[in-house]
Design an enzyme around this catalytic site. Structure first.
Site, PDB file in Angstrom:
ATOM      1  N   TYR A  73       0.822  -1.208   0.000  1.00  0.00           N
ATOM      2  CA  TYR A  73       0.000   0.000   0.000  1.00  0.00           C
ATOM      3  C   TYR A  73       0.863   1.268   0.000  1.00  0.00           C
ATOM      4  CZ  TYR A  73      -3.865  -3.080   1.494  1.00  0.00           C
ATOM      5  OH  TYR A  73      -4.801  -4.083   1.602  1.00  0.00           O
TER       6      TYR A  73
ATOM      7  N   HIS B  38       0.139 -11.701   1.979  1.00  0.00           N
ATOM      8  CA  HIS B  38      -0.863 -10.918   1.240  1.00  0.00           C
ATOM      9  C   HIS B  38      -1.524 -11.735   0.132  1.00  0.00           C
ATOM     10  CE1 HIS B  38      -1.848  -6.464   0.165  1.00  0.00           C
ATOM     11  NE2 HIS B  38      -2.886  -7.248  -0.016  1.00  0.00           N
TER      12      HIS B  38
END
Length: 273
Positions: free
Chosen positions: A46, A104
């Protein structure tokens, strides 16, 4: 004020930070903590861990009261880079540990085995870099494989996309059998479900917003969920969903909206169930 309940030690309602950068991420987390959220979700990819960390530090909320999740990216799913990447995340977050560390995606860039990267995930926990470990975007077969590698009771959550247009029943049922909490991300399907006539009608019936209905639906199914917003009013609305109880008819109507409309499907995605 509503209270956030615990689900396998993970606060049932958190705030996501996907796509939020710099001041936008800082302000969102700052407002969320002020509203009452105590679960913050970020990730290496991110690019906002530093902003999230500053917001947490500046909030004045005691560290032990905040549940922080981050996720290791695909290029670090190996013995060479995994632990160093987690230490870098902690430095950016200005934390000595995270509460939850996730893989992730089950999509290592260099084809490393699940044994290798889950071994490193376990090592991160043993080193005290995280209190709990989990997975994200794992299919049923991959989740079952992960449990075989790590053992029963080690995987705190599988974080997957769940919203009224993608209920992800197979993965949820498999996780329930394995005793793994499901965290549903993108609960609003990038805003699509908030315009749905069925959800709007249920919201009108209860005198609340569509967003509250969607969050309450996720919570009613025993999911952890992490909606995001850059607006304080919307964060307050999401938080207020903790006080909304839907009836069985409401839940059944929302369940029936499932149409497989997946929002997160990068080219390295696994073969979805």
């Amino acid at each position: 004020m509503p209270t956030v309940t615990q689900s396998s030690a993970i606060p049932s309602l958190g705030v996501g930070t996907f796509r939020l950068k710099d001041d936008e991420a800082y302000n969102s987390v700052t407002m969320a903590l002020d509203v009452g959220f105590r679960h913050i979700d970020t990730a290496q990819i991110y690019g906002n861990e530093e902003a999230v960390g500053r917001a947490i530090k500046d909030s004045g909320v005691p560290r032990e009261d905040i549940y922080v999740t981050t996720k290791v990216w695909n290029d670090k799913l190996n013995k060479a880079g995994f632990i160093d990447s987690v230490k870098e995340s902690l430095a950016k977050l200005q934390l000595s540990y995270v509460d939850l560390l996730l893989i992730h995606w089950p999509s290592p860039e260099n084809g490393e085995s699940m044994e290798e990267y889950l071994g490193e995930l376990r090592r991160a926990k043993e080193l005290g870099l995280t209190k709990a470990i989990g997975i994200s975007n794992f299919t049923v077969a991959q989740t079952e494989q992960a449990v075989r590698i790590l053992g029963d009771g080690e995987i705190a959550t599988n974080q997957v996309e769940v919203h009224p247009y993608l209920t992800n029943e197979k993965v949820r049922q498999a996780c329930e059998k394995l005793g793994i909490t499901v965290t549903g991300y993108m609960p609003f399907a990038v805003g699509k479900v908030l315009k749905d006539d069925t959800i709007i009608a249920i919201a009108d019936k209860h005198g609340v917003t569509a967003a509250e209905v969607v969050v309450a639906w996720e919570l009613a199914h025993g999911l952890v969920t992490i909606p995001s917003s850059t607006k304080r009013k919307n964060l307050e609305i999401n938080f207020n969903a903790l006080s909304l109880t839907l009836d069985a008819e409401d839940i059944a109507k929302i369940d029936a909206l499932d149409c497989g409309d997946r929002q997160a499907a990068p080219d390295f995605s696994p073969q979805w169930d």
